[in-house]
Write an enzyme that holds these catalytic residues in place. Structure first.
Site: not given
Lengths: 342, 342
Positions: A72, A223, A284
């Site tokens: 990302a 998140h 992640e």
């Protein structure tokens, strides 16, 4: 099966970054501009970066499948123009697709888009289509701030974004709302910009009525939804002041949160506040927070431990978080698994 | 005693806003510029706006004293130049001081600063000094983004901010880190910009070593610390990667969080994750979220109910949250109370 909906190729061979640096140098000095063909990464190199990193961790943690997209923070849509982004996105998406072909039981691709600040989203459609058709991408990452921390784009509810939404609905693909690196010194990339973007996107969706226009569009806010679940009362109250429906009716048919929250109390709050049908397992891993938590002795990003330990989920709930919800929110993932008899 | 450390004069008479609108018009049309003397608000008008609003709610909720500052969203430091901000700050601070003199048992002032984007913080010192000496201000609100959502200022750890920090330490005043209205359409003011600013400021403090230079400087991060407590594992992990000390040593001698989190699970998380010595009672009442929560039948911002109901605090802890911590973090408040024998 345990599906991690949020993995990035953070461990790509160094040749990728070296090529990117040459591409960036080529923006101001065309003689330095590298050809795509000059980037050579072998399958063995790809295998090694995965086997010693993501796959090793997945096996250690008991995760089966990761939805895998380009790193990302490296998307960096603010660098150069559309042509720069386009070349870069094509390279990164192809690399992820190659990883997924090498490890088809463990990785399935999601695409980055060749966004560029101020450029129509329609320019991203060819790459999106290619990733779906050629690579079997099951999702995209959509950057709500391609300026990299200057927030020059209109809100996600603006018609500026509609070309992408129309195509996402045609392909029945969800989008993870994920910014890239911050070039604003006020915002630390993973500590402020990522979390702020999640919060910002969620509030933009409260303010608008996007899902009236796109009832089948689905967004994953990563998140753990930024600050939204922690401030769920604030957001319910703001929606109320804006005369919007209850959040469960206004947004929760279309908006989902991942579990990239790196401590037990955070996951406890997430699973208490957000309906279980809206929670998708993710870590992640090998990402923002790679260390070991001295309070637990385990990796901060080993989020499965928190999901296992929380008292808020039944076994049936855990199935939804680990697999069921992902198969519903990512229909192309479900189809791919069905084809394999999984 | 229950002290609310976070109240703004959101209910000021309409004449204030009308004068401000004329001031703004006067930026481009000097003939429209109003004189300060043209703003006339009587003590009776002030009394009425307080007695029917903040004071009424405080009595209904059992709150004794509010640290009272100008309306945050009206600070709007991005409008005009330093002179515009200076005049506006002086007016707003004086109004709050008058309210505090009219209700000395219930309100004590905190000052807004005449910040202006790109202007040295040293320009704010005369107003700061005046508010301390003439009005007995016990704190200031410091805007980390006077641009109003464009984030053009350097991080709070930059020397740009040191003139204010030096004076705050001299006066032994804490600063609440509080942005104002957002003029960036990406950021809803109270739903995104406020919360993002809290998160951003906290991460800036992690990245820097500000409290090595200012060991007695104290910051209050409002709105429950933005996203920080919910993502406490992320922040512990990021500090670890940045080779910083544990957060409790790196920041928690100097950084405090208020309780403006508008639902029970949020307060439960805050009081579980953050040491009780770092939590200050606050409601920001008649502020961002004025409605009644249909799930409880009470105001969202009636945060005392959540503090009362949480299982994470003992009676001794509640004393700290309600009073003890505020007297420690705001020494001029403590001195003022001591003078009154409280």
């Amino acid at each position: 099966m345990i599906i991690d909906v949020h993995g990035h190729y953070t461990t790509a061979p160094k040749a990728l970054e070296a090529w990117r640096n040459r591409q960036i140098a080529g923006i101001t000095d065309p003689s330095a501009r590298p050809k795509v063909s000059e980037l050579v990464i072998t399958d063995d190199e790809l295998r090694e970066t995965i086997e010693t990193n993501q796959l090793k961790q997945m096996k250690a943690r008991g995760l089966d499948l990761t939805i895998f997209s380009p790193r990302a923070s490296f998307m960096a849509h603010h660098i150069g123009d559309f042509q720069v982004s386009s070349t870069w996105a094509a390279i990164c998406n192809e690399l992820c697709a190659r990883v997924c072909r090498l490890f088809p039981d463990h990785f399935i691709p999601a695409a980055m888009l060749p966004q560029s600040p101020g450029v129509s989203l329609a320019t991203c459609l060819p790459e999106l289509d290619r990733c779906v058709r050629e690579y079997g991408a099951v999702a995209v990452n959509l950057n709500p701030d391609p300026s990299g921390g200057h927030w020059t784009s209109p809100p996600l509810t603006d018609r500026h974004w509609y070309p992408i939404y129309e195509r996402l609905c045609e392909h029945d693909l969800p989008a993870m709302i994920h910014v890239s690196t911050s070039c604003n010194p006020a915002f630390h990339t993973t500590g402020a910009h990522y979390i702020n973007a999640d919060t910002t996107a969620f509030m933009q969706l409260i303010q608008g009525d996007l899902f009236k226009d796109f009832p089948t569009l689905r967004f994953v806010i990563p998140h753990g939804g930024g600050a939204a679940p922690y401030h769920w009362g604030r957001y319910r109250g703001l929606a109320q002041e804006l005369k919007k429906p209850l959040l469960k009716d206004h947004l929760l048919n279309n908006v989902f949160f991942d579990t990239c929250v790196y401590h037990q109390p955070g996951i406890d709050l997430l699973t208490k506040v957000i309906p279980v049908d809206n929670i998708l397992f993710a870590s992640e891993m090998i990402g923002a927070v790679k260390g070991i938590d001295p309070e637990t002795g385990h990796n901060y990003d080993d989020t499965k431990r928190y999901i296992e330990a929380t008292l808020n989920l039944s076994e049936a709930d855990r199935y939804k978080v680990y697999e069921g919800n992902a198969r519903r929110v990512y229909p192309r993932l479900d189809a791919a698994l069905n084809t394999k008899g999984k």
